[in-house]
Design a protein around this motif. Structure first.
Motif, PDB file in Angstrom:
ATOM      1  N   PHE A  64       1.088  -0.898  -0.260  1.00 26.63           N
ATOM      2  CA  PHE A  64      -0.071  -0.120   0.022  1.00 26.63           C
ATOM      3  C   PHE A  64       1.106   0.998  -0.233  1.00 26.63           C
ATOM      4  CE2 PHE A  64      -3.038  -2.848   2.523  1.00 26.63           C
ATOM      5  CZ  PHE A  64      -4.055  -3.017   0.758  1.00 26.63           C
ATOM      6  N   MET A  65       2.380   1.066   0.980  1.00 24.56           N
ATOM      7  CA  MET A  65       2.419   2.428   0.507  1.00 24.56           C
ATOM      8  C   MET A  65       2.919   2.354  -1.147  1.00 24.56           C
ATOM      9  SD  MET A  65       5.549   1.536   3.461  1.00 24.56           S
ATOM     10  CE  MET A  65       4.592   1.453   6.024  1.00 24.56           C
ATOM     11  N   THR A  66       3.311   1.430  -1.912  1.00 24.47           N
ATOM     12  CA  THR A  66       3.893   1.917  -3.188  1.00 24.47           C
ATOM     13  C   THR A  66       2.825   2.245  -4.223  1.00 24.47           C
ATOM     14  OG1 THR A  66       3.410  -0.211  -3.475  1.00 24.47           O
ATOM     15  CG2 THR A  66       5.255  -0.589  -2.624  1.00 24.47           C
ATOM     16  N   TYR A  67       1.527   1.745  -3.303  1.00 24.93           N
ATOM     17  CA  TYR A  67      -0.023   2.385  -4.287  1.00 24.93           C
ATOM     18  C   TYR A  67       0.508   3.448  -3.922  1.00 24.93           C
ATOM     19  CZ  TYR A  67      -4.602   1.786  -6.066  1.00 24.93           C
ATOM     20  OH  TYR A  67      -5.725   2.192  -6.302  1.00 24.93           O
ATOM     21  N   ILE A  68       0.411   4.044  -2.859  1.00 22.95           N
ATOM     22  CA  ILE A  68       0.705   5.784  -2.098  1.00 22.95           C
ATOM     23  C   ILE A  68       1.122   6.028  -3.246  1.00 22.95           C
ATOM     24  CG2 ILE A  68       0.484   7.194  -0.623  1.00 22.95           C
ATOM     25  CD1 ILE A  68      -0.283   5.158   1.382  1.00 22.95           C
ATOM     26  N   MET A  69       2.504   5.545  -3.938  1.00 24.28           N
ATOM     27  CA  MET A  69       3.244   6.397  -4.321  1.00 24.28           C
ATOM     28  C   MET A  69       2.922   6.751  -5.352  1.00 24.28           C
ATOM     29  SD  MET A  69       7.118   5.643  -2.154  1.00 24.28           S
ATOM     30  CE  MET A  69       7.228   4.080  -2.227  1.00 24.28           C
ATOM     31  N   THR A  70       2.735   5.168  -6.077  1.00 25.44           N
ATOM     32  CA  THR A  70       2.294   5.177  -7.706  1.00 25.44           C
ATOM     33  C   THR A  70       1.625   6.366  -8.247  1.00 25.44           C
ATOM     34  OG1 THR A  70       3.185   4.039  -7.737  1.00 25.44           O
ATOM     35  CG2 THR A  70       1.590   3.613  -9.809  1.00 25.44           C
ATOM     36  N   THR A  71       0.143   6.301  -7.400  1.00 27.51           N
ATOM     37  CA  THR A  71      -1.479   7.117  -7.288  1.00 27.51           C
ATOM     38  C   THR A  71      -0.645   8.412  -7.355  1.00 27.51           C
ATOM     39  OG1 THR A  71      -2.611   6.387  -5.212  1.00 27.51           O
ATOM     40  CG2 THR A  71      -2.796   4.975  -6.850  1.00 27.51           C
ATOM     41  N   GLY A  72      -0.347   8.305  -6.253  1.00 28.45           N
ATOM     42  CA  GLY A  72      -0.160  10.180  -5.700  1.00 28.45           C
ATOM     43  C   GLY A  72       0.949  10.730  -5.799  1.00 28.45           C
ATOM     44  N   TRP A  73       1.488  10.403  -5.323  1.00 28.97           N
ATOM     45  CA  TRP A  73       3.958  11.487  -5.289  1.00 28.97           C
ATOM     46  C   TRP A  73       3.738  11.428  -7.114  1.00 28.97           C
ATOM     47  CZ3 TRP A  73       7.814   9.807  -1.615  1.00 28.97           C
ATOM     48  CH2 TRP A  73       7.299   9.341  -0.276  1.00 28.97           C
ATOM     49  N   ALA A  74       3.177  10.269  -7.609  1.00 27.24           N
ATOM     50  CA  ALA A  74       3.397  10.484  -9.656  1.00 27.24           C
ATOM     51  C   ALA A  74       2.139  10.736  -9.588  1.00 27.24           C
ATOM     52  CB  ALA A  74       4.121   9.127 -10.270  1.00 27.24           C
ATOM     53  N   GLY A  75       1.356  10.883  -9.302  1.00 23.59           N
ATOM     54  CA  GLY A  75      -0.348  10.592 -10.133  1.00 23.59           C
ATOM     55  C   GLY A  75      -0.172  12.005 -10.164  1.00 23.59           C
ATOM     56  N   PHE A  76      -0.135  12.690  -9.011  1.00 24.46           N
ATOM     57  CA  PHE A  76      -1.056  13.606  -9.082  1.00 24.46           C
ATOM     58  C   PHE A  76       0.182  14.967  -9.751  1.00 24.46           C
ATOM     59  CE2 PHE A  76      -3.064  13.214  -4.267  1.00 24.46           C
ATOM     60  CZ  PHE A  76      -4.338  12.880  -4.767  1.00 24.46           C
ATOM     61  N   PRO A  77       1.275  14.553  -9.992  1.00 26.06           N
ATOM     62  CA  PRO A  77       2.035  15.890 -10.891  1.00 26.06           C
ATOM     63  C   PRO A  77       1.523  15.000 -12.503  1.00 26.06           C
ATOM     64  CG  PRO A  77       3.316  15.383  -8.904  1.00 26.06           C
ATOM     65  CD  PRO A  77       2.632  14.345  -8.418  1.00 26.06           C
ATOM     66  N   LEU A  78       1.133  14.057 -12.805  1.00 24.08           N
ATOM     67  CA  LEU A  78       0.172  13.624 -13.781  1.00 24.08           C
ATOM     68  C   LEU A  78      -0.668  14.412 -14.128  1.00 24.08           C
ATOM     69  CD1 LEU A  78       1.071  12.216 -15.798  1.00 24.08           C
ATOM     70  CD2 LEU A  78       0.126  10.035 -15.260  1.00 24.08           C
ATOM     71  N   GLU A  79      -1.690  14.773 -13.114  1.00 26.50           N
ATOM     72  CA  GLU A  79      -2.640  15.212 -12.993  1.00 26.50           C
ATOM     73  C   GLU A  79      -2.419  16.916 -13.658  1.00 26.50           C
ATOM     74  OE1 GLU A  79      -6.424  17.658 -12.790  1.00 26.50           O
ATOM     75  OE2 GLU A  79      -5.556  15.144 -13.182  1.00 26.50           O
ATOM     76  N   ILE A  80      -1.891  17.393 -13.071  1.00 25.16           N
ATOM     77  CA  ILE A  80      -1.607  18.992 -13.239  1.00 25.16           C
ATOM     78  C   ILE A  80      -0.952  19.297 -14.937  1.00 25.16           C
ATOM     79  CG2 ILE A  80       1.074  18.923 -12.281  1.00 25.16           C
ATOM     80  CD1 ILE A  80      -0.099  21.566 -10.886  1.00 25.16           C
ATOM     81  N   LEU A  81      -0.185  18.353 -15.286  1.00 26.65           N
ATOM     82  CA  LEU A  81       0.874  18.145 -16.503  1.00 26.65           C
ATOM     83  C   LEU A  81      -0.763  17.734 -17.208  1.00 26.65           C
ATOM     84  CD1 LEU A  81       2.779  17.874 -18.151  1.00 26.65           C
ATOM     85  CD2 LEU A  81       3.137  15.621 -18.061  1.00 26.65           C
ATOM     86  N   GLN A  82      -1.618  17.116 -16.824  1.00 29.61           N
ATOM     87  CA  GLN A  82      -3.058  17.591 -18.518  1.00 29.61           C
ATOM     88  C   GLN A  82      -2.061  16.634 -19.202  1.00 29.61           C
ATOM     89  OE1 GLN A  82      -6.284  18.768 -17.982  1.00 29.61           O
ATOM     90  NE2 GLN A  82      -5.509  17.568 -16.098  1.00 29.61           N
ATOM     91  N   PHE A  83      -1.568  15.524 -19.294  1.00 33.36           N
ATOM     92  CA  PHE A  83      -0.715  15.493 -20.501  1.00 33.36           C
ATOM     93  C   PHE A  83      -1.157  14.998 -21.661  1.00 33.36           C
ATOM     94  CE2 PHE A  83       1.917  11.361 -22.803  1.00 33.36           C
ATOM     95  CZ  PHE A  83       2.391  12.193 -23.010  1.00 33.36           C
ATOM     96  N   SER A  84      -2.635  13.943 -21.806  1.00 33.19           N
ATOM     97  CA  SER A  84      -3.447  13.740 -23.106  1.00 33.19           C
ATOM     98  C   SER A  84      -4.167  14.984 -23.265  1.00 33.19           C
ATOM     99  CB  SER A  84      -4.818  12.968 -22.151  1.00 33.19           C
ATOM    100  OG  SER A  84      -5.244  13.145 -21.342  1.00 33.19           O
ATOM    101  N   VAL A  85      -4.056  16.076 -22.313  1.00 33.87           N
ATOM    102  CA  VAL A  85      -4.958  17.015 -23.265  1.00 33.87           C
ATOM    103  C   VAL A  85      -4.079  18.258 -23.731  1.00 33.87           C
ATOM    104  CG1 VAL A  85      -5.942  19.319 -22.321  1.00 33.87           C
ATOM    105  CG2 VAL A  85      -6.406  17.463 -20.945  1.00 33.87           C
ATOM    106  N   LEU A  86      -2.665  17.448 -22.955  1.00 30.83           N
ATOM    107  CA  LEU A  86      -1.565  18.393 -24.343  1.00 30.83           C
ATOM    108  C   LEU A  86      -1.248  18.061 -25.255  1.00 30.83           C
ATOM    109  CD1 LEU A  86       0.952  20.397 -23.447  1.00 30.83           C
ATOM    110  CD2 LEU A  86       1.928  19.168 -22.503  1.00 30.83           C
ATOM    111  N   LEU A  87      -1.192  16.865 -25.549  1.00 28.21           N
ATOM    112  CA  LEU A  87      -1.137  16.253 -26.600  1.00 28.21           C
ATOM    113  C   LEU A  87      -2.222  16.521 -28.033  1.00 28.21           C
ATOM    114  CD1 LEU A  87      -0.058  12.440 -25.990  1.00 28.21           C
ATOM    115  CD2 LEU A  87       1.492  14.998 -26.660  1.00 28.21           C
ATOM    116  N   LEU A  88      -3.549  16.815 -27.255  1.00 25.25           N
ATOM    117  CA  LEU A  88      -4.626  16.970 -28.014  1.00 25.25           C
ATOM    118  C   LEU A  88      -4.589  18.220 -28.724  1.00 25.25           C
ATOM    119  CD1 LEU A  88      -7.520  16.180 -28.518  1.00 25.25           C
ATOM    120  CD2 LEU A  88      -8.754  17.203 -26.865  1.00 25.25           C
ATOM    121  N   ASN A  89      -4.042  18.976 -27.098  1.00 25.37           N
ATOM    122  CA  ASN A  89      -3.615  20.260 -27.950  1.00 25.37           C
ATOM    123  C   ASN A  89      -2.732  20.491 -29.169  1.00 25.37           C
ATOM    124  OD1 ASN A  89      -3.841  23.436 -27.316  1.00 25.37           O
ATOM    125  ND2 ASN A  89      -1.840  23.372 -26.315  1.00 25.37           N
TER     126      ASN A  89
END
Length: 727
Positions: free
Chosen positions: A505-530
């Motif tokens: 669960f520690m690794t799951y927290i890091m994957t979904t949050g520590w890396a997931g939230f920065p990916l959320e703010i990057l909006q990578f899929s929307v950036l590609l669409l743009n």
């Protein structure tokens, strides 16, 4: 799991987080990405063209300016800009930060030293004695049976429970007060004066549904009935309207292209044959044809009387709408069923076509389907959990592959520490959309209710597949191996297995949050669409054709899952709490930024998500307390078990008090507030203007007047003012 495995996962996720944040810091400075990272401001300023700026090296250097931009606005400014739903969502994170910061200080400061200095693992060679580098020594697993140290765990359990009571009570009280203040200060909106009526009886011969509705409400609400809008069959007309909007968008785009750069097109099927024409002239002709067809079909809908047994009924005062929405209108409770009308932009018009008597059957089918999806996903997640322990994995792989694969430096650490969590995230990623489809299938008439129902189903999915399968899935197979030789050891082995799963669960927290939230703010899929849309059209234009809203049904269940994990493991494995605290802090900062600058509210419910969150936190707290009845029994502290039993009862009593004290403010609209607001409108002389706007607020979208005028800014015109009342 060894410390090296956990460090490997942390290194990968922290590196990804830094990479995503650096890319975001650089990309957001590019004016061409304004439609991705500054959408809300551009929409409010009605800007579509991007001002070109001279090249500067500063634009290629990351900077923390976005943190200041996200942190500075006050809660009142967020409320004014994004509405109460957004404020409540952020307050969920603030509650978690406060609560788990206290838990982290107490549990890590008191329990970890107590756990680490005991000798249970060293005294039992069959356990973890040979793993000097293991993290299990920091868990309750290392406490000897019957040890007096367990009384400290009992005291911390009481401390956590009462801390949760205090913070939950204060949060519920504050949000309820914010809701009341928000509703009292909000400007008049059509949903405050309207109710949705379903189950309208079949009209007599020669009578229409519309006439029957008018007759009924004039008879039983004679002084305050204002008007009504019927719901119609309009599938064919809706298709034409979509084609009309697309054609207007194409005409708008073609008008920005100079004549000498517009290539002639053929008018036949798919442009394969026929005479050549200027594309603007051709699209304008198609737009005119669609306009005529739509006007003709709109007239036919009225002439054919294609009405459905559902209507929006509006009243002259809020007081009368409260009376109509919160009382039974007919002797038969299945007829003339009334409820609060959703705000106009929150209405799911397609679901209004569903008959009222079908709702029960649809609800049962949707819940059964959601349960089956949850159960069928469990074996997949359980199989992935095998990767968290290479020793388990080697039993199912050929020996030559095992030798070659795990002799490579770092492979074992990546497989055990990072791979399971990323695979679980990938498997579960698309399931919230499936649950959202099931919530729509239930027939709920507002998007906000669909999202709240979806959030509940997604939380159940995560609680079973991530939490229960993660805790018990692979452990059960290990325990069954020893059932025949030593069946009495099963409770002890299960108790030993549960703390060890905390590190997944520690690794799951890091994957979904520590890396997931920065990916959320990057909006990578929307950036590609743009980027792709700029390649196909004018490169100076930002992406403004898609305005995104917050997906509460995806984010809220994740937060609730981590609250469940944090409560369950707060005493069993306190080391998990710092990881969780970082998750909530990072999520709070990221979503402040997204709410302020990216997401446009799709609706406003006045904070209706909080009761949904509160009751699930209570359930997680009860689960923690019941778990410790078993933990103290296995650890030989029978007296401690006796002292835990009152806690679940006390928690349920506390929840009932909150339900009676605060929940009515989220479920009903009180008479006192409505009468005061009606009197204020009368003093200001606003009633006639209000009635004029209310009469057309719920006109069926397919029947609304259309225009061929192309403004050049079709996307900006879709903005709606924030509304006030929840449904």
């Amino acid at each position: 799991m060894e410390l090296l495995d956990l460090a490997t996962s942390a290194g990968i996720n922290i590196s990804l987080a830094i990479l995503f944040l650096v890319l975001y810091s650089v990309f957001r400075k590019n004016p061409r990405n304004a439609g991705v990272y500054n959408t809300r401001q551009m929409l409010r300023e009605r800007r579509k063209e991007v001002k070109r700026e001279p090249f500067s090296l500063d634009n290629l250097l990351p900077s923390p300016g976005w943190l200041v931009r996200a942190w500075n606005p006050s809660e009142d400014e967020i409320l004014e800009s994004a509405g109460l739903d957004a404020v409540v969502f952020l307050r969920i994170f603030k509650f978690c930060i406060r609560f788990f910061a206290i838990c982290t200080l107490v549990c890590c400061g008191i329990l970890i030293p107590l756990n680490y200095n005991d000798t249970y693992i060293a005294d039992h060679p069959s356990g973890k004695a040979g793993e000097d580098g293991t993290l299990e020594k920091m868990t309750i697993l290392n406490i000897s049976e019957g040890s007096s140290r367990l009384w400290f765990h009992l005291a911390v359990l009481y401390f956590i429970s009462f801390t949760a009571y205090i913070l939950l009570y204060l949060e519920y009280k504050n949000i309820a007060m914010m809701r009341q203040a928000y509703l009292m200060s909000a400007s008049p909106q059509p949903d405050q004066f309207s109710v949705l009526v379903r189950g309208i009886p079949t009209p007599n011969e020669g009578e229409t549904y519309s006439e029957k509705v008018e007759k009924f409400f004039i008879e039983f609400h004679p002084l305050h009935y204002l008007s009504h809008q019927m719901v119609f069959h309009s599938a064919e007309l809706e298709i034409l309207l979509k084609r009309f909007d697309k054609s207007k968008a194409r005409v708008s785009t073609l008008k920005t292209i100079p004549l000498d750069k517009r290539k002639p097109c053929r008018t036949g099927f798919l442009g394969l044959y026929g005479p050549k024409m200027d594309p603007l002239e051709y699209e304008t002709q198609k737009l005119e044809e669609l306009y005529g067809m739509i006007r003709e079909r709109q007239a036919n809908i009225y002439n054919r009387k294609e009405e459905l047994p559902a209507a929006f009924v509006s009243f002259k005062t809020r007081w009368e709408s409260v009376v109509a929405a919160q009382t039974q209108q007919s002797v038969n409770p299945m007829l003339w069923v009334t409820e609060w009308a959703p705000e106009p932009r929150d209405v799911d018009w397609n679901n209004l076509k569903i008959g009222y008597r079908q709702l029960l059957i649809r609800g049962i089918l949707a819940m059964v389907t959601a349960t089956l999806i949850t159960l069928f996903t469990a074996p997949v997640i359980g199989s992935i959990q095998l990767l968290a322990n290479v020793d388990n994995l080697t039993k199912y792989l050929p020996e030559p592959i095992v030798k070659v694969l795990f002799e490579i430096p770092g492979v074992k650490q990546v497989v055990q520490g990072y791979l399971p969590s990323i695979l679980v995230v990938a498997v579960l990623y698309g399931l919230p959309l499936v649950m959202y489809f099931l919530a729509k299938m239930m027939g709920r008439v507002s998007v906000s209710r669909q999202e709240r129902k979806t959030a509940g189903m997604v939380f159940n999915l995560l609680a079973v597949n991530v939490f229960l399968v993660g805790v018990l899935g692979t452990s059960i197979f290990q325990i069954l191996d020893t059932y025949s030789s030593d069946p009495r050891s099963i409770p002890r082995r299960l108790a030993e297995a549960i703390p060890s799963k905390a590190y997944f669960f520690m690794t799951y927290i890091m994957t979904t949050g520590w890396a997931g939230f920065p990916l959320e703010i990057l909006q990578f899929s929307v950036l590609l669409l743009n980027y792709s849309k700029r390649l196909m059209a004018d490169r100076s234009r930002p992406l403004l054709s898609d305005v995104w809203s917050m997906q509460y049904y995806r984010q809220v269940p994740n937060v609730l899952l981590f609250i469940l994990l944090g409560l369950t493991y707060s005493i069993i494995t306190p080391l998990l709490l710092p990881f969780l605290l970082v998750y909530f802090i990072l999520g709070y900062i990221v979503f402040r930024n997204q709410i302020l600058h990216v997401y446009e509210p799709a609706y406003e419910t006045g904070g209706q998500f909080w009761p949904h969150v509160h009751v699930r936190i209570i359930a997680s707290l009860v689960f923690l307390q019941i778990c410790f009845i078993g933990v103290f029994t296995v650890k030989g502290l029978g007296t401690g078990t006796f002292y835990v039993i009152p806690l679940p009862i006390l928690t349920l009593i506390f929840n009932e008090h909150c339900r009676q004290r605060f929940f009515p403010a989220f479920r009903h609209f009180n008479m006192e507030s409505t009468v005061k607001k009606d009197q204020a409108d009368a003093r200001k002389g606003l009633q006639e203007d209000l009635w004029d706007s209310i009469r057309t607020a719920y006109l069926h979208p397919a029947l609304r007047p259309i225009t061929m005028e192309v403004t050049g800014k079709p996307n900006a015109e879709s903005l709606l003012p924030s509304t006030s009342k929840a449904v």
